[in-house]
Each structure stands twice: as C-alpha cells, then as structure tokens.
Design an enzyme around this catalytic site. Structure first.
Site: not given
Length: 309
Positions: A179, A228, A298
C-alpha cells in the site's frame, strides 16, 4: 473559513492556461467522506500539456497536492493551503487496449479499467473491479485487493514533476511496497500501462463477480466512507485487531467505526473531518493498548485543522 485569493495572480502569470482555476473551492463534495474545508486553489487541467504548463509557471513556494478520486482521503476542516489538482475524466480518463497492454489515464476508474480489460479477454486485472478509486491513486498507493496489487501488473507510468517536466517510470522505479509507492510524493501521475493476461470471458467474469460479491457482503459500500482505514500489519488483519479492542460501532461525533467491517470508518451524516480523524486515532490507541500493535493509516489525511488556515 477561507484563504487569501491568489487566483488572479496565477491567471495573470499563465495567459495560455486552458484548464479551470478556482479560489477557495469546497473540497468536501469531492471526497467520499463528504467532509473538510476548501482548497485555496483548485485546478482542473485540460490535458497533460496544460498540466505541465501550469506547474512550470507556478511559483515554487506554493504547495501542490493531487486529489485523485477522493476515495481514500480525509481533507481536514481548515482546508488545504496551496493548490489542489484534480484530473478530470475528460482529459485523463482514457482506458483502451493494445494487444495485451491496457492504457489507462490517471482519472480512469479502477473498475472501468478492469471492465475494459475483460472486454478484450484480458485477465489479471480483475482485482481493480472492487477498488473504489482511480488509476492515479492506485499508482500512488500500490492499490490492491484479493491477493493482487498494482505492482503485479504495472509496466510503466507517466508523471509530471513539480517543475512541469514529463517523466516515465518503470515498475522498479516506482519502489512499490505494501500500500505504498516510494516514488517522489511531488509527482503527479497522469497515465499508466498495465499488463493483462489472455483468459476466457467466463474465467474473467467469475473472478469479477467474486470480487463484487465480497465487497457487497463484507464492506459498507453504501455509506460515506473512505475505504480501508488502516494497513494490515504483517501476518494480521487490521479489522480483527480493531474488533478485539472493542471498537466495533465506536462513535465520536458524527463518525463511527462500521458495524459491518471494523476497518471502515463512516460519516453517519454530520461528521467533521476532526471527528473522523479523532475516531481513527482513538482506535489506534485502543488497539495498541490491547494488542501492542501500532496500526498505520492507509487513508491519506491532508490540510490543516479548523482555525489554522
């Protein structure tokens, strides 16, 4: 709450600019959380040449941030100083196939790119079908789902640096990790070439249906959410840690931890950016106290708090 209006000076310095330049433009409608203050300047370039021209003429001391689709983003309540750039589908939204290569503009929706590949009987990109973002954001954060991520399919990406110079980055130069891309944060990605794999339509459709079914069953996709919230720690699931810390359904102001999926924060209707960020930090603290694991955001958080602009 507003910033000094610098758009007249910018327009005077850029007589050949073709894109749209707006001062103190609200950003909340452009994010999935629907919260946050204004951008001091919001620029929507007409195309790549217009973007390069703008950056080459923009004073170096003015900060620049590319917004993407706004799906994985919190804009703080005081707004964003400097320039926010939003790439439009008209100028940056192409998605087409040549052989086994998918050409995608940074504003192309991940889902549309997966569909374009599928129509050409190219597999390997089905994971994009379940990601609520654009290709530009996928490049910036190595977006992924269902065991696949952008680094698995990227051939190369085009970007503009802060001076307005066009550059090409191959997969290795993107420095992908979980990520994250290690590429210069100041770069503004404008397009990518992605590698597909020939597959039967039935095989591709089955995978895409699986991705969609998982999203609908497990994620609050009809809520005001940013996707998320935290990265999964190595070998663990963020949602399990959040649940174990007793945070399912936790509320602060108008923000709530989703009952459906603990790694999603939602705006129940009247949340501020501060509510959402404070809730996230509260979750992080409770998880750290319960399990010793320090969750990493995130979702990207930008701008200044209310009263600081």
């Amino acid at each position: 709450m507003s910033f000094p209006d610098i758009t007249p000076d910018l327009k005077a310095a850029m007589p050949e600019l073709r894109g749209r330049l707006l001062g103190n433009e609200p950003l909340a409608p452009l994010t999935w959380f629907r919260v946050g203050g204004p951008a001091q300047v919001l620029f929507t370039p007409a195309d790549e040449d217009d973007l390069g021209y703008f950056l080459s003429r923009l004073p170096a001391e003015i900060p620049v941030m590319c917004l993407g689709l706004g799906s994985n983003l919190i804009v703080r309540d005081g707004g964003l100083p400097g320039v926010a750039i939003r790439l439009s589908p008209r100028g940056f939204g192409e998605h087409r196939v040549e052989g086994e290569v998918v050409h995608a503009g940074a504003a192309a929706l991940d889902k549309r790119v997966a569909e374009t590949a599928a129509a050409a009987q190219l597999g390997g990109l089905e994971f994009y079908y379940g990601i609520p973002g654009s290709i530009g954001g996928a490049l910036r954060m190595n977006a992924g789902a269902n065991g696949r991520e952008t680094k698995d399919v990227l051939i190369d990406a085009t970007a503009y640096d802060r001076s307005g110079t066009r550059k090409l980055f191959d997969n290795a130069a993107m420095q992908f990790s979980y990520r994250h891309s290690g590429a210069d944060p100041a770069l503004i990605f404008t397009s990518a070439r992605l590698r597909g794999t020939p597959a039967t339509p039935d095989h591709i459709r089955a995978k895409m249906n699986e991705v969609q079914a998982h999203r609908e069953l497990a994620q609050p996709i009809r809520e005001k959410t940013g996707g998320s919230t935290f990265k999964n720690p190595p070998g663990q699931s963020a949602w399990r840690l959040i649940d174990a810390a007793g945070c399912r359904g936790l509320k602060i102001g108008g923000a709530q931890v989703s009952e459906m999926h603990c790694n999603f924060l939602i705006n129940t209707g009247e949340a501020t950016a501060a509510d959402i960020e404070t809730l996230g930090e509260t979750v992080r603290a409770r998880v750290k106290a319960q399990s010793g694991v320090e969750l990493q955001w995130e979702i990207k958080r930008i701008g200044v708090a209310a009263g600081q602009s």
